[in-house]
Scaffold this active site. Structure first.
Site, PDB file in Angstrom:
ATOM      1  N   TYR A  43      35.142 -15.195 -48.495  1.00 17.36           N
ATOM      2  CA  TYR A  43      33.700 -15.240 -48.262  1.00 17.36           C
ATOM      3  C   TYR A  43      33.371 -15.063 -46.779  1.00 17.36           C
ATOM      4  O   TYR A  43      32.271 -14.661 -46.432  1.00 17.36           O
ATOM      5  CB  TYR A  43      33.142 -16.610 -48.665  1.00 17.36           C
ATOM      6  CG  TYR A  43      32.914 -16.860 -50.140  1.00 17.36           C
ATOM      7  CD1 TYR A  43      33.175 -15.894 -51.108  1.00 17.36           C
ATOM      8  CD2 TYR A  43      32.406 -18.091 -50.557  1.00 17.36           C
ATOM      9  CE1 TYR A  43      32.941 -16.163 -52.455  1.00 17.36           C
ATOM     10  CE2 TYR A  43      32.157 -18.357 -51.888  1.00 17.36           C
ATOM     11  CZ  TYR A  43      32.432 -17.403 -52.839  1.00 17.36           C
ATOM     12  OH  TYR A  43      32.185 -17.677 -54.168  1.00 17.36           O
ATOM     13  N   CYS A  74      33.638 -25.507 -49.705  1.00 18.18           N
ATOM     14  CA  CYS A  74      33.797 -24.322 -48.873  1.00 18.18           C
ATOM     15  C   CYS A  74      32.743 -24.398 -47.769  1.00 18.18           C
ATOM     16  O   CYS A  74      31.542 -24.511 -48.073  1.00 18.18           O
ATOM     17  CB  CYS A  74      33.578 -23.087 -49.741  1.00 18.18           C
ATOM     18  SG  CYS A  74      33.547 -21.537 -48.826  1.00 18.18           S
ATOM     19  N   CYS A 187      37.328 -24.855 -42.166  1.00 19.00           N
ATOM     20  CA  CYS A 187      37.444 -24.035 -43.384  1.00 19.00           C
ATOM     21  C   CYS A 187      38.413 -24.795 -44.285  1.00 19.00           C
ATOM     22  O   CYS A 187      39.460 -25.263 -43.806  1.00 19.00           O
ATOM     23  CB  CYS A 187      37.999 -22.657 -43.039  1.00 19.00           C
ATOM     24  SG  CYS A 187      38.521 -21.684 -44.476  1.00 19.00           S
ATOM     25  N   HIS A 189      40.468 -23.912 -46.395  1.00 19.60           N
ATOM     26  CA  HIS A 189      41.814 -23.341 -46.539  1.00 19.60           C
ATOM     27  C   HIS A 189      42.772 -23.870 -45.460  1.00 19.60           C
ATOM     28  O   HIS A 189      43.980 -23.942 -45.693  1.00 19.60           O
ATOM     29  CB  HIS A 189      41.771 -21.807 -46.404  1.00 19.60           C
ATOM     30  CG  HIS A 189      41.297 -21.077 -47.624  1.00 19.60           C
ATOM     31  ND1 HIS A 189      39.991 -21.081 -48.039  1.00 19.60           N
ATOM     32  CD2 HIS A 189      41.975 -20.287 -48.504  1.00 19.60           C
ATOM     33  CE1 HIS A 189      39.881 -20.325 -49.130  1.00 19.60           C
ATOM     34  NE2 HIS A 189      41.061 -19.830 -49.431  1.00 19.60           N
TER      35      HIS A 189
END
Ligand code: DGL
Length: 274
Positions: A43, A74, A187, A189
């Site tokens: 994204y 997110c 983030c 991740h």
């Protein structure tokens, strides 16, 4: 709305698992549905309008299961779409994720904090305002570092590869050179490459603190559910877990197994989103 209804958690891909693990630990009896939009990841470098469209489509999908709350796991989707989600679904409890600037400002001794996030998060009004507000209140300087390509490496499962290590080094080194002693993982991740980030900072010889927001997000979810009488507290066993992806079942199942040691059922749902 029943307090035994599930909670939906979504991300562009596998990053939200770094939030899900805290939610499962703090709220073990809650039933969880995880949605990975891997068919549309990353994204981070997409226009806001695309992310808003994706977030609304994912919310509509998760609401078919009568979710009582949704966690936007997110940072990029929170910055782009949380206002649109709350407007479209005013009765749904929605919890977002923001880079942990406030805790980082409390931790730093050098007064310089590096923020690792996607280009989308850093360019958003929401982030800009948060940064200005906390900087004005604390005198801390924030240095934003867009980490293009890093979420992608993590999506590919390259948590320790030489390419990922080089990318991390490239993004972290300038922050350390500017005296950052605290790095915000902006983030969801990035906690999965924490060992690489930690080794990139080790060379400085001075300890660098990393700030992840998974645990505070889980606590915020608990507060919100409790305020609305929606906590599922007295169930006898661990809540159910299932997962959905717009990408590949194997990729998401592998991520659950490798990152969290879990084996939930995973469905591919790209064709069921309209
Ligand atoms: N995990 C997402 C975040 O927290 C973004 C990764 C991406 O899709 O670019 O910002």
């Amino acid at each position: 709305m029943s307090n035994s209804a599930p909670i939906g958690i979504f991300d562009s891909g596998i990053g939200g698992l770094s939030v899900l693990r805290h939610v499962r630990t703090l709220l073990p009896h809650e039933a969880l549905l995880y949605f990975a939009d891997s068919g549309f990841a990353p994204y981070g470098e997409k226009p806001e309008s695309v992310i808003v469209e994706r977030a609304l489509a994912i919310a509509a999908f998760l609401l078919r299961f009568n979710i009582k709350a949704m966690v936007v796991a997110c940072n990029t989707a929170t910055a782009a779409a949380i206002a649109a989600l709350r407007e479209r679904y005013p009765d749904l409890q929605v919890v977002g994720v923001e880079p942990g600037l406030k805790p980082a400002a409390a931790l730093t001794r050098s007064g310089v904090v590096g923020v690792l996030a996607t280009a989308g998060t850093l360019a958003s009004d929401k982030f800009q305002k948060l940064q200005q507000q906390i900087s004005a209140a604390t005198g801390v300087t924030f240095i934003a570092q867009a980490c293009n390509g890093l979420a992608d490496q993590i999506e590919k499962g390259e948590l320790q590869s030489r390419d990922t290590a080089a990318l991390v080094q490239r993004y972290v080194a300038p922050l350390l050179a500017q005296k950052a002693d605290t790095l915000v993982l902006g983030c969801t991740h990035y906690p999965f490459v924490e060992p690489l980030i930690a080794s990139a900072t080790a060379a400085t010889g001075t300890p660098v603190q990393l700030v992840d927001t998974g645990a505070p997000v889980a606590r915020q979810l608990e507060r919100l559910l409790s305020q609305h009488g929606l906590l599922h507290t007295n169930a006898p066993s661990q809540g159910a877990l299932s997962a959905y992806t717009t990408g590949s079942r194997t990729t998401l199942a592998t991520a659950f197994r490798v990152l969290l040691d879990l084996n939930p059922p995973v469905d591919e749902v790209a064709g069921q989103m309209d």
